[in-house]
Write an enzyme that holds these catalytic residues in place. Structure first.
Site, short mmCIF file in Angstrom:
data_model
loop_
_atom_site.label_atom_id
_atom_site.label_comp_id
_atom_site.label_asym_id
_atom_site.label_seq_id
_atom_site.Cartn_x
_atom_site.Cartn_y
_atom_site.Cartn_z
N ASP A 38 17.75 -17.16 60.87
CA ASP A 38 17.64 -16.06 59.91
C ASP A 38 17.74 -14.74 60.65
O ASP A 38 17.39 -14.66 61.84
CB ASP A 38 16.29 -16.16 59.18
CG ASP A 38 16.28 -15.38 57.87
OD1 ASP A 38 16.50 -16.00 56.81
OD2 ASP A 38 16.05 -14.16 57.92
N SER A 143 28.87 -20.41 44.95
CA SER A 143 28.26 -19.89 43.73
C SER A 143 29.19 -20.17 42.56
O SER A 143 30.41 -20.32 42.75
CB SER A 143 28.03 -18.38 43.85
OG SER A 143 27.67 -17.82 42.61
N TYR A 156 31.45 -10.10 45.80
CA TYR A 156 30.69 -11.35 45.80
C TYR A 156 31.54 -12.50 45.29
O TYR A 156 31.59 -13.57 45.90
CB TYR A 156 29.44 -11.18 44.95
CG TYR A 156 28.49 -12.37 45.00
CD1 TYR A 156 27.71 -12.59 46.12
CD2 TYR A 156 28.38 -13.24 43.93
CE1 TYR A 156 26.83 -13.66 46.18
CE2 TYR A 156 27.50 -14.32 43.98
CZ TYR A 156 26.73 -14.52 45.10
OH TYR A 156 25.86 -15.59 45.15
N LYS A 160 32.68 -15.82 47.57
CA LYS A 160 32.27 -17.17 47.21
C LYS A 160 33.47 -18.05 46.86
O LYS A 160 33.47 -19.26 47.16
CB LYS A 160 31.27 -17.13 46.06
CG LYS A 160 29.94 -16.48 46.43
CD LYS A 160 29.23 -17.22 47.56
CE LYS A 160 27.86 -16.66 47.85
NZ LYS A 160 27.11 -17.42 48.88
#
Length: 255
Positions: A38, A143, A156, A160
């Protein structure tokens, strides 16, 4: 218990919170050794420590997935401590609002750097180890925005959709090396920070009702419902599944 995850080392990017953390926890319950990667390294190690306290084997590593050198360093650190990585979940991502005409270069580049380049860099770092062992499984978190158009989310959606195409292409290239590559296309997860940010972009009851009406099941996803799909695709129970996009969306894309 799913087959083939016991003591297998799995790296989860963006694993210190939200969906990534749900995946890490479910993997630990299935006996996997989990490396949490992370951008917030302290949080990653804190969550890894919690997994260890619960009886698992885990390591937290700080790395920005948009920087290939940091991912290469993370991969070495993980394998030195835990052993060869045989599973990878590319979950790290960012979501921003903007149509094409009002998305500036910096915003576009940031989304692509994290969402798409991060997947590419992580896969490129891990694949040689998988090829050397003749096995591995990769799950890329895409997504529904990569399958259908979502208003005001140009960057976005593009990122995706590219992840889905890359996942299918990789499945073909690496199948003969014993490596499976799949993608998951989740619907909105209302309980995560990203989901809350997207749902909170317009707080009017009318806007919220319109969003929810798109889901035939009448609700948004829980992180655990997506994480269990990832665990399945990583496991040997999915040994004949590669190159697929598993939609976990409450029926949203069935319309």
């Amino acid at each position: 218990m799913t087959k083939g995850l016991s003591d297998r080392v799995v790296m989860v990017t963006g694993g210190a919170s939200g969906l990534g953390l749900a995946i890490a926890r479910d993997l630990m319950r299935e006996g996997a050794t989990v490396a949490i990667v992370d951008i917030d390294g302290a949080c990653a190690e804190r969550e890894a420590q919690a997994l260890r306290a619960a009886g698992g084997r885990s390591l937290g590593v700080g790395a920005d997935v948009s920087k290939c050198g940091e991912l290469s360093d993370a991969k070495k650190q993980i394998e030195d401590a835990l052993g060869p990585i045989e599973g990878l979940v590319n979950n790290a991502g960012v979501a921003v609002l903007g149509a094409v005409h009002d998305t500036d270069d910096g915003l576009w580049r940031r989304v692509m750097d994290v969402n798409l380049d991060g997947v590419f860099y992580a896969c490129r770092a891990i694949l040689p180890s998988m090829q050397a062992r003749g096995r591995g499984a990769i799950v890329n978190i895409a997504s529904i925005a990569g399958l259908v158009g979502v208003p005001n989310m140009a960057a976005y959606c593009a990122s995706k959709g590219a992840i889905i195409a890359l996942s299918r292409q990789m499945a073909i290239d690496y199948a003969r090396s014993g490596i499976r590559v799949n993608a998951i296309a989740p619907g909105t997860i209302g309980s995560t920070r990203m989901g809350a940010a997207l749902l909170g972009s317009d707080l009017t009851p009318e806007a919220q009702a319109r969003r929810l009406a798109k889901y035939p099941l009448g609700r948004y996803a829980e992180a655990g419902e997506i994480s269990k799909a990832a665990v399945f695709l990583l496991s040997d129970d999915a040994s004949f599944i590669t190159g697929t996009v598993l939609t976990v969306d409450g029926g949203m894309t069935a319309y």
